[in-house]
Write a protein that holds these residues in place. Structure first.
Motif, PDB file in Angstrom:
ATOM      1  N   PHE A  15      59.047   1.725  45.402  1.00 13.73           N
ATOM      2  CA  PHE A  15      58.191   0.659  44.881  1.00 13.73           C
ATOM      3  C   PHE A  15      57.872   0.879  43.400  1.00 13.73           C
ATOM      4  O   PHE A  15      57.860  -0.051  42.596  1.00 13.73           O
ATOM      5  CB  PHE A  15      56.900   0.582  45.702  1.00 13.73           C
ATOM      6  N   GLY A  16      57.602   2.139  43.022  1.00 14.37           N
ATOM      7  CA  GLY A  16      57.299   2.449  41.634  1.00 14.37           C
ATOM      8  C   GLY A  16      58.458   2.150  40.709  1.00 14.37           C
ATOM      9  O   GLY A  16      58.292   1.597  39.622  1.00 14.37           O
ATOM     10  N   GLN A  17      59.666   2.518  41.123  1.00 14.40           N
ATOM     11  CA  GLN A  17      60.852   2.234  40.312  1.00 14.40           C
ATOM     12  C   GLN A  17      61.076   0.730  40.164  1.00 14.40           C
ATOM     13  O   GLN A  17      61.455   0.252  39.099  1.00 14.40           O
ATOM     14  CB  GLN A  17      62.082   2.892  40.940  1.00 14.40           C
ATOM     15  N   MET A  18      60.828   0.006  41.267  1.00 16.95           N
ATOM     16  CA  MET A  18      61.009  -1.441  41.218  1.00 16.95           C
ATOM     17  C   MET A  18      59.995  -2.089  40.279  1.00 16.95           C
ATOM     18  O   MET A  18      60.344  -2.989  39.492  1.00 16.95           O
ATOM     19  CB  MET A  18      60.879  -2.029  42.627  1.00 16.95           C
ATOM     20  N   ALA A  19      58.754  -1.624  40.338  1.00 19.75           N
ATOM     21  CA  ALA A  19      57.728  -2.153  39.443  1.00 19.75           C
ATOM     22  C   ALA A  19      58.087  -1.843  37.993  1.00 19.75           C
ATOM     23  O   ALA A  19      57.928  -2.691  37.098  1.00 19.75           O
ATOM     24  CB  ALA A  19      56.364  -1.559  39.802  1.00 19.75           C
ATOM     25  N   PHE A  20      58.574  -0.638  37.756  1.00 19.91           N
ATOM     26  CA  PHE A  20      58.981  -0.241  36.403  1.00 19.91           C
ATOM     27  C   PHE A  20      60.116  -1.142  35.910  1.00 19.91           C
ATOM     28  O   PHE A  20      60.100  -1.621  34.774  1.00 19.91           O
ATOM     29  CB  PHE A  20      59.428   1.224  36.402  1.00 19.91           C
ATOM     30  N   LEU A  21      61.102  -1.371  36.768  1.00 21.15           N
ATOM     31  CA  LEU A  21      62.227  -2.235  36.413  1.00 21.15           C
ATOM     32  C   LEU A  21      61.750  -3.630  36.046  1.00 21.15           C
ATOM     33  O   LEU A  21      62.208  -4.219  35.057  1.00 21.15           O
ATOM     34  CB  LEU A  21      63.213  -2.306  37.585  1.00 21.15           C
ATOM     35  N   GLN A  22      60.825  -4.156  36.802  1.00 19.72           N
ATOM     36  CA  GLN A  22      60.339  -5.511  36.562  1.00 19.72           C
ATOM     37  C   GLN A  22      59.576  -5.608  35.244  1.00 19.72           C
ATOM     38  O   GLN A  22      59.668  -6.606  34.531  1.00 19.72           O
ATOM     39  CB  GLN A  22      59.441  -5.947  37.729  1.00 19.72           C
TER      40      GLN A  22
END
Length: 260
Positions: A35-42
């Protein structure tokens, strides 16, 4: 009049795939990014460049997810009590209460820091900057964003925790130093206990990571939304809103009964 191009580079979809910032959702993201990586990507339109960057971002987001029974969590619980069919409304109600007193001071603190230090490579004299900032806010009789807390005194433990991670990962820089100096200067000038609170620490880290102050409150909202979902789930299993409503209704109208 010539119309501008309507375009988004965040994502696109076909009947067979969804692509987000160049990564295939089903092939490159699901089951591979947390989830953290996805939020960072966004937010950054890229993946973290190294484990330190991801660790710092995760710590910054995790620190504001939960803070117990607060006005925002009460708003969520009360709204769910009145409209249990609308979980999204309950979460939204809690988020709408994030402002200058609770959680929402993050963007104001980040703005203060980023305007004081436009270039983190050339911070200048942070002690002198802190003195000027505190004096300026006090002369205008304005609250210094990120300084003081109604409950956590003399220190906000979350600030120390976040700054420890920042030092470990290399994200403790001039913004954190300036925020620490601002807190110390505010205490000197007011002769009051005014801890640097967690939103200030988060603002300092976000500034060090290059996140514009204009979107910093969005980070707080995203983090707290997760916590408010937890409050909805607990309200389903162990309701408190009904009891609070009945108790307050009774106590608030008790003086009318005694007068009658």
């Amino acid at each position: 009049m010539q119309r501008g191009e309507v375009r988004s580079d965040i994502a696109w979809a076909t009947p067979s795939k969804v692509v987000i910032h160049g990564l295939d959702l089903c092939e490159d993201i699901v089951g591979k990014l947390d989830f953290g990586q996805m939020a960072f990507l966004q937010i950054f339109a890229r993946l973290p460049k190294d484990p330190n960057e991801l660790q710092m971002f995760n710590a910054m987001m995790v620190i504001l997810v939960e803070h117990g029974i607060t006005p925002s969590s009460l708003a969520t619980r009360m709204t769910y009590c009145g409209a249990p069919e609308a979980v999204q409304a309950a979460v939204a109600a809690g988020l709408l209460g994030l402002g200058s007193v609770f959680v929402g001071s993050l963007d104001n603190a980040a703005r203060m820091l980023q305007e004081a230090i436009p270039d983190k490579a050339n911070p200048g004299d942070v002690a002198m900057l802190a003195q000027e900032i505190v004096t300026s806010f006090r002369s205008r009789k304005e609250i210094i964003p990120g300084v003081g807390h109604p409950f956590h005194k003399p220190l906000d433990p979350r600030t120390g925790a976040l700054f420890r991670v920042a030092k470990q990962t290399g994200y403790y820089g001039p913004y954190a130093e300036l925020m620490t100096e601002i807190g110390a200067e505010a205490e000197r000038q007011t002769k009051r206990v005014l801890p640097v609170n967690v939103t200030a620490a988060m603002a300092a880290v976000a500034s060090q990571m290059g996140i514009p102050w204009q979107v910093c409150r969005g980070l707080a909202v995203a983090a707290r939304a997760v916590g408010l979902v937890g409050h909805v789930i607990e309200e389903m299993r162990r309701p408190m809103a009904d009891e609070l409503y009945l108790r307050i209704e009774h106590e608030a109208s008790e003086h009318l009964v005694s007068k009658g």
